[in-house]
Design a protein around this motif. Structure first.
Motif, PDB file in Angstrom:
ATOM      1  N   SER A  44     155.961  -0.643  78.255  1.00 46.58           N
ATOM      2  CA  SER A  44     156.750   0.492  77.793  1.00 46.58           C
ATOM      3  C   SER A  44     158.068   0.536  78.538  1.00 46.58           C
ATOM      4  O   SER A  44     158.130   0.223  79.732  1.00 46.58           O
ATOM      5  CB  SER A  44     155.979   1.803  77.989  1.00 46.58           C
ATOM      6  OG  SER A  44     155.664   1.998  79.353  1.00 46.58           O
ATOM      7  N   ARG A  45     159.109   0.923  77.835  1.00 50.48           N
ATOM      8  CA  ARG A  45     160.445   0.998  78.411  1.00 50.48           C
ATOM      9  C   ARG A  45     161.168   2.221  77.873  1.00 50.48           C
ATOM     10  O   ARG A  45     160.894   2.666  76.760  1.00 50.48           O
ATOM     11  CB  ARG A  45     161.239  -0.275  78.091  1.00 50.48           C
ATOM     12  CG  ARG A  45     160.608  -1.560  78.654  1.00 50.48           C
ATOM     13  CD  ARG A  45     161.383  -2.768  78.200  1.00 50.48           C
ATOM     14  NE  ARG A  45     160.848  -4.014  78.778  1.00 50.48           N
ATOM     15  CZ  ARG A  45     159.890  -4.739  78.247  1.00 50.48           C
ATOM     16  NH1 ARG A  45     159.300  -4.329  77.125  1.00 50.48           N
ATOM     17  NH2 ARG A  45     159.487  -5.856  78.824  1.00 50.48           N
ATOM     18  N   VAL A  46     162.112   2.722  78.667  1.00 51.00           N
ATOM     19  CA  VAL A  46     162.861   3.920  78.307  1.00 51.00           C
ATOM     20  C   VAL A  46     164.349   3.621  78.389  1.00 51.00           C
ATOM     21  O   VAL A  46     164.807   2.983  79.339  1.00 51.00           O
ATOM     22  CB  VAL A  46     162.517   5.102  79.244  1.00 51.00           C
ATOM     23  CG1 VAL A  46     163.309   6.345  78.860  1.00 51.00           C
ATOM     24  CG2 VAL A  46     161.016   5.373  79.230  1.00 51.00           C
ATOM     25  N   VAL A  47     165.092   4.080  77.390  1.00 47.18           N
ATOM     26  CA  VAL A  47     166.546   3.956  77.411  1.00 47.18           C
ATOM     27  C   VAL A  47     167.161   5.349  77.341  1.00 47.18           C
ATOM     28  O   VAL A  47     166.822   6.137  76.450  1.00 47.18           O
ATOM     29  CB  VAL A  47     167.066   3.111  76.229  1.00 47.18           C
ATOM     30  CG1 VAL A  47     168.602   3.100  76.222  1.00 47.18           C
ATOM     31  CG2 VAL A  47     166.539   1.691  76.308  1.00 47.18           C
ATOM     32  N   VAL A  48     168.037   5.656  78.269  1.00 47.07           N
ATOM     33  CA  VAL A  48     168.831   6.883  78.222  1.00 47.07           C
ATOM     34  C   VAL A  48     170.257   6.482  77.879  1.00 47.07           C
ATOM     35  O   VAL A  48     170.878   5.676  78.586  1.00 47.07           O
ATOM     36  CB  VAL A  48     168.800   7.636  79.566  1.00 47.07           C
ATOM     37  CG1 VAL A  48     169.826   8.776  79.561  1.00 47.07           C
ATOM     38  CG2 VAL A  48     167.412   8.184  79.842  1.00 47.07           C
ATOM     39  N   ASN A  49     170.771   7.024  76.783  1.00 48.42           N
ATOM     40  CA  ASN A  49     172.160   6.786  76.420  1.00 48.42           C
ATOM     41  C   ASN A  49     172.976   7.993  76.872  1.00 48.42           C
ATOM     42  O   ASN A  49     172.932   9.056  76.252  1.00 48.42           O
ATOM     43  CB  ASN A  49     172.301   6.586  74.907  1.00 48.42           C
ATOM     44  CG  ASN A  49     173.718   6.162  74.526  1.00 48.42           C
ATOM     45  OD1 ASN A  49     174.655   6.266  75.319  1.00 48.42           O
ATOM     46  ND2 ASN A  49     173.881   5.703  73.306  1.00 48.42           N
ATOM     47  N   ALA A  50     173.680   7.824  77.983  1.00 51.80           N
ATOM     48  CA  ALA A  50     174.540   8.891  78.505  1.00 51.80           C
ATOM     49  C   ALA A  50     175.852   8.845  77.739  1.00 51.80           C
ATOM     50  O   ALA A  50     176.736   8.023  78.013  1.00 51.80           O
ATOM     51  CB  ALA A  50     174.764   8.699  79.999  1.00 51.80           C
ATOM     52  N   GLY A  56     176.617  14.602  85.882  1.00 53.12           N
ATOM     53  CA  GLY A  56     175.870  13.535  86.535  1.00 53.12           C
ATOM     54  C   GLY A  56     174.702  13.012  85.733  1.00 53.12           C
ATOM     55  O   GLY A  56     173.730  12.503  86.326  1.00 53.12           O
ATOM     56  N   THR A  57     174.762  13.086  84.417  1.00 54.38           N
ATOM     57  CA  THR A  57     173.642  12.636  83.581  1.00 54.38           C
ATOM     58  C   THR A  57     173.233  11.202  83.885  1.00 54.38           C
ATOM     59  O   THR A  57     172.050  10.904  84.066  1.00 54.38           O
ATOM     60  CB  THR A  57     173.998  12.775  82.092  1.00 54.38           C
ATOM     61  OG1 THR A  57     174.133  14.161  81.760  1.00 54.38           O
ATOM     62  CG2 THR A  57     172.926  12.169  81.208  1.00 54.38           C
ATOM     63  N   ALA A  58     174.190  10.290  83.920  1.00 53.37           N
ATOM     64  CA  ALA A  58     173.863   8.877  84.142  1.00 53.37           C
ATOM     65  C   ALA A  58     173.210   8.670  85.502  1.00 53.37           C
ATOM     66  O   ALA A  58     172.246   7.906  85.631  1.00 53.37           O
ATOM     67  CB  ALA A  58     175.116   8.021  84.009  1.00 53.37           C
ATOM     68  N   ALA A  59     173.710   9.355  86.527  1.00 52.48           N
ATOM     69  CA  ALA A  59     173.136   9.214  87.871  1.00 52.48           C
ATOM     70  C   ALA A  59     171.711   9.741  87.908  1.00 52.48           C
ATOM     71  O   ALA A  59     170.824   9.129  88.520  1.00 52.48           O
ATOM     72  CB  ALA A  59     173.997   9.954  88.886  1.00 52.48           C
ATOM     73  N   VAL A  60     171.477  10.872  87.255  1.00 50.99           N
ATOM     74  CA  VAL A  60     170.130  11.432  87.187  1.00 50.99           C
ATOM     75  C   VAL A  60     169.192  10.450  86.488  1.00 50.99           C
ATOM     76  O   VAL A  60     168.057  10.229  86.926  1.00 50.99           O
ATOM     77  CB  VAL A  60     170.150  12.783  86.447  1.00 50.99           C
ATOM     78  CG1 VAL A  60     168.740  13.243  86.111  1.00 50.99           C
ATOM     79  CG2 VAL A  60     170.862  13.837  87.291  1.00 50.99           C
ATOM     80  N   ALA A  61     169.661   9.861  85.414  1.00 51.22           N
ATOM     81  CA  ALA A  61     168.831   8.914  84.659  1.00 51.22           C
ATOM     82  C   ALA A  61     168.505   7.684  85.501  1.00 51.22           C
ATOM     83  O   ALA A  61     167.387   7.175  85.465  1.00 51.22           O
ATOM     84  CB  ALA A  61     169.549   8.507  83.378  1.00 51.22           C
ATOM     85  N   ARG A  62     169.465   7.222  86.267  1.00 49.00           N
ATOM     86  CA  ARG A  62     169.223   6.026  87.092  1.00 49.00           C
ATOM     87  C   ARG A  62     168.187   6.288  88.174  1.00 49.00           C
ATOM     88  O   ARG A  62     167.417   5.393  88.537  1.00 49.00           O
ATOM     89  CB  ARG A  62     170.532   5.547  87.717  1.00 49.00           C
ATOM     90  CG  ARG A  62     171.477   4.905  86.715  1.00 49.00           C
ATOM     91  CD  ARG A  62     172.610   4.155  87.393  1.00 49.00           C
ATOM     92  NE  ARG A  62     173.491   3.573  86.386  1.00 49.00           N
ATOM     93  CZ  ARG A  62     174.576   4.174  85.928  1.00 49.00           C
ATOM     94  NH1 ARG A  62     174.924   5.368  86.386  1.00 49.00           N
ATOM     95  NH2 ARG A  62     175.315   3.591  85.003  1.00 49.00           N
ATOM     96  N   VAL A  63     168.163   7.486  88.708  1.00 51.06           N
ATOM     97  CA  VAL A  63     167.138   7.829  89.699  1.00 51.06           C
ATOM     98  C   VAL A  63     165.753   7.753  89.060  1.00 51.06           C
ATOM     99  O   VAL A  63     164.803   7.207  89.633  1.00 51.06           O
ATOM    100  CB  VAL A  63     167.390   9.229  90.285  1.00 51.06           C
ATOM    101  CG1 VAL A  63     166.198   9.678  91.120  1.00 51.06           C
ATOM    102  CG2 VAL A  63     168.651   9.232  91.137  1.00 51.06           C
ATOM    103  N   ASP A  68     162.270  -0.033  90.754  1.00 50.70           N
ATOM    104  CA  ASP A  68     161.031  -0.017  91.527  1.00 50.70           C
ATOM    105  C   ASP A  68     160.191   1.230  91.265  1.00 50.70           C
ATOM    106  O   ASP A  68     159.196   1.468  91.941  1.00 50.70           O
ATOM    107  CB  ASP A  68     161.339  -0.109  93.026  1.00 50.70           C
ATOM    108  CG  ASP A  68     162.212   1.049  93.508  1.00 50.70           C
ATOM    109  OD1 ASP A  68     162.862   1.696  92.658  1.00 50.70           O
ATOM    110  OD2 ASP A  68     162.256   1.304  94.725  1.00 50.70           O
ATOM    111  N   GLY A  69     160.592   2.012  90.283  1.00 54.26           N
ATOM    112  CA  GLY A  69     159.889   3.255  89.993  1.00 54.26           C
ATOM    113  C   GLY A  69     158.821   3.089  88.930  1.00 54.26           C
ATOM    114  O   GLY A  69     158.647   2.003  88.357  1.00 54.26           O
ATOM    115  N   PRO A  70     158.102   4.161  88.647  1.00 49.96           N
ATOM    116  CA  PRO A  70     157.011   4.092  87.673  1.00 49.96           C
ATOM    117  C   PRO A  70     157.478   4.095  86.222  1.00 49.96           C
ATOM    118  O   PRO A  70     156.686   3.827  85.320  1.00 49.96           O
ATOM    119  CB  PRO A  70     156.206   5.364  87.981  1.00 49.96           C
ATOM    120  CG  PRO A  70     157.227   6.314  88.521  1.00 49.96           C
ATOM    121  CD  PRO A  70     158.204   5.472  89.294  1.00 49.96           C
TER     122      PRO A  70
END
Length: 245
Positions: A44-50, A56-63, A68-70
């Motif tokens: 499974s994979r997730v894509v956020v299109n900022a 800070g949407t993109a920064a939040v999404a990158r966190v 190395d995250g779940p």
């Protein structure tokens, strides 16, 4: 056209979340997606299109989507898409560029950054798809944070009721709660480049091309009732019209 993916051999999942200035709401949305994907036996994979964000949407999404995250995923910073249909489709195309996805065994799950999906979101939608041999399933939404007059609430409830067609079927379409098999999605060109109603247009294109589509009332995503919404002429616009006719 092939058969619907057998849940005994779990398909890959691709969740696409368009986000315009959603730094405040996005963490809850991605946390809910993580819960829905937890334990899924396939990839499974997730894509956020900022999209054209000034916060800070993109920064939040990158966190949330760190390697190395779940929750494995990709953050796209999109400054060129114009319509919400283009934004959603750009997320899909970015995933295809990044990962070797097999369209025939991958399901695209669409939701929004101002929405919270239930823990059983994936299994509910794909169970309906498998049981009805469908390549697309449209779920329902429940509004949160809508400051509505009693008259507006009654009018909205009437619109929802008018689209109910059976014990577990309806005629509504919400991009916040939609599953489409990727090969079918690509065959009809994906989300069209329209300012609103992109999910309705996608489902209509699938049906017109002979792909079996269905709906369910069992899958309900909680979505913001803010007015106006991020998408021009979208759900938030309808709610605003009902509240301030």
């Amino acid at each position: 056209m092939g058969s619907t993916a057998d849940l005994a051999a779990p398909p890959a999942l691709l969740v696409v979340v368009p986000s315009h200035d959603e730094a405040r709401r996005l963490p809850a949305a991605l946390s809910s997606v993580g819960r829905a994907l937890a334990g899924w036996p396939g990839p499974s994979r997730v894509v956020v299109n900022a999209h054209r964000c000034t916060d800070g949407t993109a920064a939040v999404a990158r966190v949330a989507l760190r390697p190395d995250g779940p929750l494995p995923g990709l953050v796209v910073e999109d400054a060129t898409s114009v319509t919400v249909g283009e934004v959603r489709d750009r997320g899909v195309r970015a995933a295809l560029e990044r990962w070797p996805l097999d369209p025939g065994s991958t399901w695209l799950l669409s939701t929004d950054a101002d929405s919270v999906v239930p823990a059983g979101w994936v299994t509910s939608l794909l169970h309906v798809a498998a049981s009805r041999s469908a390549v697309a399933v449209a779920g329902m939404v429940e509004l949160t944070d809508w400051t509505a007059t009693p008259e507006a609430r009654a009018a909205y409830d009437s619109i929802v009721r008018s689209g109910i067609t059976g014990p577990d079927t309806h005629e509504h379409a919400y991009a916040a709660n939609l599953a489409v098999r990727l090969d079918a999605y690509l065959a009809v060109g994906g989300f069209p480049a329209v300012a609103h109603g992109e999910e309705t247009a996608l489902l209509a294109a699938l049906a017109a091309a002979g792909w079996p589509v269905t709906s369910t009332r069992a899958s309900v995503v909680r979505t913001s009732g803010r007015m106006p919404g991020r998408a021009r002429e979208g759900l938030g616009h309808l709610l605003q019209q009902l509240t301030h006719p």
